[in-house]
Structure formats: structure tokens, C-alpha cells
Scaffold this motif. Structure first.
Motif, PDB file in Angstrom:
ATOM      1  N   UNK A   1      12.218  45.488  11.729  1.00  0.00           N
ATOM      2  CA  UNK A   1      13.558  45.843  12.220  1.00  0.00           C
ATOM      3  C   UNK A   1      13.657  45.586  13.727  1.00  0.00           C
ATOM      4  N   UNK A   2      12.575  45.928  14.441  1.00  0.00           N
ATOM      5  CA  UNK A   2      12.565  45.733  15.899  1.00  0.00           C
ATOM      6  C   UNK A   2      12.664  44.248  16.252  1.00  0.00           C
ATOM      7  N   UNK A   3      11.901  43.438  15.528  1.00  0.00           N
ATOM      8  CA  UNK A   3      11.873  42.002  15.814  1.00  0.00           C
ATOM      9  C   UNK A   3      13.241  41.380  15.549  1.00  0.00           C
TER      10      UNK A   3
ATOM     11  N   UNK B   1      25.452  45.336  14.356  1.00  0.00           N
ATOM     12  CA  UNK B   1      24.539  45.662  15.449  1.00  0.00           C
ATOM     13  C   UNK B   1      23.715  46.894  15.068  1.00  0.00           C
ATOM     14  N   UNK B   2      23.106  46.800  13.895  1.00  0.00           N
ATOM     15  CA  UNK B   2      22.259  47.882  13.393  1.00  0.00           C
ATOM     16  C   UNK B   2      21.239  47.200  12.497  1.00  0.00           C
ATOM     17  N   UNK B   3      19.998  47.689  12.558  1.00  0.00           N
ATOM     18  CA  UNK B   3      18.961  47.074  11.730  1.00  0.00           C
ATOM     19  C   UNK B   3      18.371  48.078  10.740  1.00  0.00           C
ATOM     20  N   UNK B   4      18.991  49.252  10.655  1.00  0.00           N
ATOM     21  CA  UNK B   4      18.530  50.239   9.671  1.00  0.00           C
ATOM     22  C   UNK B   4      17.153  50.807   9.945  1.00  0.00           C
ATOM     23  N   UNK B   5      16.787  50.907  11.226  1.00  0.00           N
ATOM     24  CA  UNK B   5      15.451  51.421  11.552  1.00  0.00           C
ATOM     25  C   UNK B   5      15.364  52.935  11.368  1.00  0.00           C
ATOM     26  N   UNK B   6      16.526  53.602  11.370  1.00  0.00           N
ATOM     27  CA  UNK B   6      16.537  55.042  11.121  1.00  0.00           C
ATOM     28  C   UNK B   6      16.136  55.893  12.301  1.00  0.00           C
ATOM     29  N   UNK B   7      15.990  55.297  13.481  1.00  0.00           N
ATOM     30  CA  UNK B   7      15.552  56.107  14.620  1.00  0.00           C
ATOM     31  C   UNK B   7      16.613  57.132  15.013  1.00  0.00           C
TER      32      UNK B   7
END
Lengths: 341, 314
Positions: free
Chosen positions: A93-95, A308-314
Motif C-alpha cells: 500500500x505504501x509503495x 487518493x486512498x490505498x486502504x492501508x487502514x492507518x
């Protein structure tokens, strides 16, 4: 595939830190956080923060100035680190988030020099997510525990060894320059299979299909009022988010000299849009919360072609009152469905 | 438990129907089925949303600042302290509030349950244990091992600001003394060790202001640390500025901290902020001979001047 026993990883990173600025996760008391390498690394747990700070530091000095009416003004550019940036153990997700930040900072009319400099010479090493968290929903955005987008090297962790798969020329260069630490042989087939099959329980509850279009007509929907009522107005969600990238520029004058900085800023802060003269175009939490989610799920789709969201859940883990991307997507979908009913 | 929730819903609905309130601050079900979130209701027809908040309940007092008055609020003991704080800090008026107090056996911290929230089908309070039901069966966990940190030093029974309605559930947790062992440990460090510890902690801070914004004692409409002019706190996130921020925050709430620990619960990077707050609380207790300094009083220890105060600095 080249691999290294996990217990020897530290020596590889120590070597790498001679010619790279290494940004990696390490255990800090009860949590694992991303930060500049200081002799520790933890590849196992998903870090609390994102690794956007590798290319967009929370605070950076742009230049120093000095001057009086008599001497005139002189400027000196802030120091840009000479070593290239190595991000170690980004998550898929970060990448992927880096590719979204690239669109903001590199594409279009203006390219951001500082971001560009750090990014151009960087290598992103991503580790596959063997143990996604209960808060992970990257698959809703077409990402997954084995996604390669935005990575230069992909790492498979079989518990005892880390297998390095170079994906780009830069990645291959990094791997080959550290071949002294790596042993050739074997393919982590079972890890690859595990990553392919990993299930994200939250992802089943979240869908972004049609969300951008639905939001087109929801700017004045009462749902924003309801959602934002519990917002405490802190910036935890935006600061931990791998794609949020707003900053402010400010001076720190000290007599005849001073520094100009830029720092992260958050659209959730009450003074984010406050203008000279006192006007605030987003005076209440409703406008601010709406801005955050409209930006992520509508404006960015129009401007840059992607959520503009990658679903990382942070943000799910960060928010103390349960107001986050997953709850928002859920509430917005419900509100959209109820339109006219 | 269900009875109490029913009583609570009735109390909320009747407060609206009797015209006692224009809004009601309470808990409702959140995105995760077992985590409660704050809600502000605007009519009696919404009373069905009210939940007791068996798990992960955020503290509610601070929502009174913005809730249309007269405002109702559901409080447990910890929140009652926050409400009391806001009243004594003159941020809200008692006569503008309608306080419904509920007895509380402690609030479960789902992060302390070693089961994925998706597997939980029901949570059950069984006296000294929490029963976690899943499709695979039932897990029994000791009640005290799954509670939010704040519940481990509950002020139960001593703090309610004269509630309008008191609802009693099955059992109230007994008051527990504050655990100062963490403070002892820090006090026994050398100044260098202590500095190194805080340096390490503050380096993690992302300056999101979650601690400040969650705190019922930090109720200024405009925080001095947000001001651009004069700039007390630089937006530059550097270590000296982090010390400046955290000590300013801690000193500012010293003597007014109600010990609810919401700052620590809200901190996304896990800073041990209660170590600072508890140190102040204990100092006030020992230096001024106060019993449980978390409880707001009409005469504030640090907000009072007496002509015959001993002037030990002279």
C-alpha cells in the motif's frame, strides 16, 4: 532468487547506510514506526505511520536568509542530503501511495524540486504482507499483499529468510551491489502462494465502485454533518496517511536572519484555511471532514485519475473516535443509497 | 445490561419529549460492531441509536462545548469528572446540562482481546470475566485484563456532578487506587536517563494534537499553541519544539487533569503522556495534602492564592 537469513539483515542495512539514507520500520516501545535507520529494523509488523516522510519530511528547511537594509538580503539554500533514499520494508500500500504522490509532486505544471530530488535517486524495497491486519482493505483499491506497483525490489519473507526480487533497473542495481550479503537459490513458492491467497476480512465490507460519481451530487448531503459531529479536529488521520501531502510554508525569523521551512499541515486543523483578515472558508468540522473525504474519493479521481486512498487502514487505527476512510466509505455509500428514498 | 440500555434510551427520549434538551451527547454503535463512537442526537426519535458502550468507549464531556444547549449527556464516572472540569472551568453552565449518570463495570478495550473483531459474534460481561463468543466457541478472559487503562484506576463513586438521572446497572466496579509504579520508575532515573527517555518518546510525536483535542481540561476555543502571532510554538517539528509542546501541554493541565487518560488513548503513536499527568497529580496530592487530585474542586489547588500561603521560595 537471492536471499538473506533474517538475522543478517541488520548487517546488510548497516552496509547500505554507508551510501544510502535508509528509511525503515523499527520497534519503538509498544509500536513499530517508520523512521531514519538508527541500527534497528523490524520487518514483521505493519508500522503505525506511513513511510511518506522518506520523500516528504515532516519538517524541512528550504533556505536561510540574512539581511539588513544596509547590507541587503542574502539567501542560502537549505542542505539537501547527498545520499539517495532507500526505503526498506515499505508495504504494497505504501509503495503504491508513492506513485500517487508522484502525480501530485512530479506531474502537471509544477514539479517539486525537493521531492523530485529525493525520489529520482531512490530505491523502494517492499515486503509482501503475510499478516494483513484487521484494518487492512487495500484490495478495495486494486492493491493486494503481493502488489508490486511503486516498488523497485519485492521481498518475500518465509519466516527465516528474506528473498529479494528486483523489479526495476534501480532495484537490480541495489540488489547486485549488496550481493555479498545475499545467497543465490530457491524460490519462496509457498510465501508467494500465501500472499496470493491472503484474505482481508475488512475488504469485503468496503467497495469504492461508483463512489467518485456518487459524490458528485453529495456535496450538500446531510451525511457530512452526521459524520463530522464526532470529529475531534486533530490531524492524526492525515499525518499517518500515506497519501495525504498538504504542507505549509513559514518563516522562523531571528533578528536579522532566519529560516524558511515547510512542514506537514492538515486540512482537519481549524486554522488550515484561515486567511489574513480572519475569513475561514471551512469554518466548521463539517466542511473540513467533507474536504478530506471529497479530496480522497472525488477530487483526486477527477484531477489525477485515481482515489487518493490505498486502504492501508492507518486512519482506522489512529482515530480515537472511529472516523476513518472505511467508516466514511460505508456511511457515504449508505447515504447515497438512501437518496430520494 | 440490556435493561440498563433500555432505561437509558427511555431517559434520552423523555428528556427530548419534556423539552429538557435540544441535543444529547451519547455513544452509538460504530463501524466495528463492538466499538462505540460518540454521537450527538438532535431529537428523541434518534434515541434508538444510544448504546451503553461496553467496549472502546471514547470520553464524551468535551462534545458539550459544541452541542446545542440545553444539552444532555450520558456519563460514567470518568466522563463525570470531565463534565465537572468543564463546569468549573466555566466552559459550560450546569443549568444548561441534563446529566444522565450510568453505573459502569469498566469498559472493554477490544485491542486487549486476542481475537479478530471479525470473529467476535458477541461480548458478554460475566462478572469477573469477559466472555468472547465466536463461531468456534467461547473464550473466557479475566475482566480486569481486558479493560481500558483508565478503568484500572477508576474514581468510581466519588465524583458525579449531581446528575439529573441516575441509572444503576448490575454492578459497579470498585474504586481502585492510581497505579503510580510507572511514575516511581521515572522518578528514580537520573536526570540524563530521564531526558533520554523523553527525547526518545517525543521524537515519535507527529504533532497531530490528538492529545490536546481529546482532553477535557484543554478546552480553549483558540489554543495559544495554534497562534501564528505571537508564535509560542513553531510549526517546525524539531525535538526542542516537541519538548516545548509536550511540557506546555502538561503544565497547562496540571492541577486540572482529571486522570481520564483520553490523551494517551487518543495518541496514535502511543506516547506515555499519563506519566507526565500522573506525576503532577501525585505531587499535588503529596505537596498540598489533597485526597485524589483528579477530582475537580470548587477551590483549585493551583488556582488559588491565600495570603498566608507558606512562601518557601523566599
Amino acid at each position: 532468487m537471492l536471499h538473506i537469513p533474517k538475522h543478517k539483515l541488520l548487517s546488510l542495512l548497516e552496509h547500505a547506510s554507508g551510501s544510502w539514507q535508509v528509511f525503515c520500520p523499527s520497534r519503538q516501545g509498544p509500536t513499530v514506526n517508520f523512521g531514519w535507520f538508527e541500527g534497528m529494523v523490524d520487518p514483521d509488523l505493519i508500522p503505525v505511520n506511513s513511510c511518506k516522510g522518506a520523500f516528504l519530511p515532516q519538517t524541512e528547511e528550504l533556505f536561510t536568509y540574512r539581511g539588513t537594509p544596509e547590507t541587503g538580503l542574502s539567501l542560502a539554500a537549505g542542505v539537501d542530503e547527498q545520499k539517495p533514499v532507500l526505503v526498506f520494508f515499505a508495504r504494497p500500500c505504501d509503495a503504491r501511495a508513492f506513485t500517487l504522490l508522484d502525480r501530485v509532486f512530479l506531474e502537471g505544471e509544477y514539479a517539486d524540486d525537493r521531492y523530485k530530488n529525493r525520489r529520482a535517486r531512490s530505491v523502494v524495497v517492499t515486503v509482501g504482507c503475510k499478516s494483513p491486519l484487521d484494518t487492512c482493505f487495500c484490495t478495495a483499491f486494486g492493491i493486494g499483499p503481493d502488489s508490486k506497483a511503486g516498488s523497485d525490489v519485492f521481498v518475500y519473507d518465509d519466516g527465516t529468510s528474506l528473498y529479494f526480487e528486483p523489479l526495476t533497473e534501480e532495484g537490480a542495481g541495489f540488489v547486485s551491489s549488496h550481493s555479498a550479503y545475499l545467497t543465490e537459490g530457491g524460490t519462496p513458492v509457498s510465501v508467494m502462494e500465501e500472499l496470493r491467497r491472503a484474505e482481508l476480512p475488512l475488504a469485503g465490507r468496503i467497495s469504492v465502485e461508483g463512489m467518485a460519481e456518487a459524490l458528485d451530487s453529495m456535496f450538500d448531503d446531510p451525511v457530512w454533518e452526521k459524520m463530522s459531529a464526532r470529529c475531534r479536529g486533530c490531524g492524526a488521520c492525515t499525518y499517518l496517511c500515506p497519501t495525504c501531502h498538504c504542507f505549509s510554508v513559514f518563516d522562523a525569523p531571528r533578528g536579522v536572519r532566519g529560516k524558511r521551512y515547510r512542514s506537514w499541515d492538515s486540512c482537519q486543523f481549524s486554522d488550515f484555511m484561515l486567511m489574513a483578515g480572519g475569513h475561514n472558508p471551512r469554518p466548521t468540522r463539517k466542511e473540513r471532514v467533507r474536504q478530506r473525504f471529497m479530496h480522497k474519493f472525488n477530487y483526486s479521481v477527477k484531477r489525477q485519475g485515481d482515489y487518493l486512498c490505498v486502504g492501508c487502514g492507518r486512519c482506522i487505527r489512529a482515530c480515537s473516535v472511529g472516523l476513518h476512510a472505511a467508516s466514511a466509505l460505508f456511511d457515504l455509500k449508505e447515504a447515497g443509497r438512501c437518496k430520494g428514498c | 445490561m440490556n435493561d440498563l440500555r433500555e432505561q437509558l434510551r427511555e431517559a434520552v427520549a423523555s428528556a427530548f419529549s419534556q423539552g429538557r434538551v435540544r441535543s444529547f451527547v451519547c455513544l452509538e454503535k460504530g463501524f466495528y460492531p463492538f466499538a462505540s463512537i460518540p454521537a450527538i442526537l438532535h431529537s428523541g426519535s434518534e434515541a434508538d441509536r444510544v448504546q451503553l458502550g461496553l467496549s472502546d468507549a471514547p470520553l464524551l464531556a468535551k462534545y458539550l462545548l459544541d452541542a446545542p444547549k440545553p444539552a444532555g449527556i450520558v456519563v460514567r464516572q470518568c466522563d463525570a469528572l470531565g463534565v465537572s472540569r468543564l463546569i468549573r472551568d466555566r466552559r459550560v453552565k450546569r443549568e444548561d446540562l441534563y446529566i444522565v449518570s450510568v453505573s459502569c463495570p469498566g469498559v472493554v478495550d477490544t485491542a486487549k482481546i486476542p481475537v479478530s473483531p471479525y470473529q467476535i459474534t458477541a461480548l458478554e460481561n460475566a462478572g469477573d470475566a469477559l466472555l468472547v463468543h465466536t463461531a468456534l466457541g467461547r473464550t473466557e478472559l479475566p475482566w480486569a485484563s481486558v479493560l481500558l487503562d483508565r478503568c484500572l484506576s477508576c474514581v468510581s463513586g466519588s465524583a458525579s456532578p449531581d446528575a439529573d438521572v441516575v441509572l444503576e446497572g448490575e454492578k459497579e466496579k470498585l474504586p481502585a487506587p492510581v497505579d503510580y509504579s510507572g511514575i516511581d520508575k521515572v522518578e528514580h532515573m537520573t536526570p540524563d536517563e530521564r531526558y533520554a527517555m523523553w527525547e526518545k518518546e517525543f521524537a515519535k510525536c507527529i504533532r497531530c494534537f490528538a492529545c490536546r483535542n481529546a482532553c477535557p481540561a484543554c478546552s480553549c476555543r483558540k489554543c495559544s499553541l495554534d497562534l501564528a502571532e505571537p508564535e509560542w510554538l513553531s510549526p517546525a517539528v524539531t525535538l526542542p519544539e516537541q519538548f516545548m509542546f509536550h511540557f506546555t501541554r502538561a503544565y497547562h493541565v496540571a492541577g486540572r487533569c482529571v486522570g481520564c487518560g483520553e490523551c494517551e488513548r487518543a495518541c496514535p503513536v502511543g506516547l506515555p503522556l499519563m506519566k507526565l499527568n500522573r506525576k503532577f497529580t501525585r505531587d499535588i496530592e503529596t505537596l498540598f495534602g489533597v485526597d485524589d487530585a483528579r477530582i475537580p474542586r470548587d477551590v483549585e489547588v493551583l488556582g488559588t492564592f491565600l495570603p498566608d500561603d507558606p512562601e518557601e521560595f523566599c
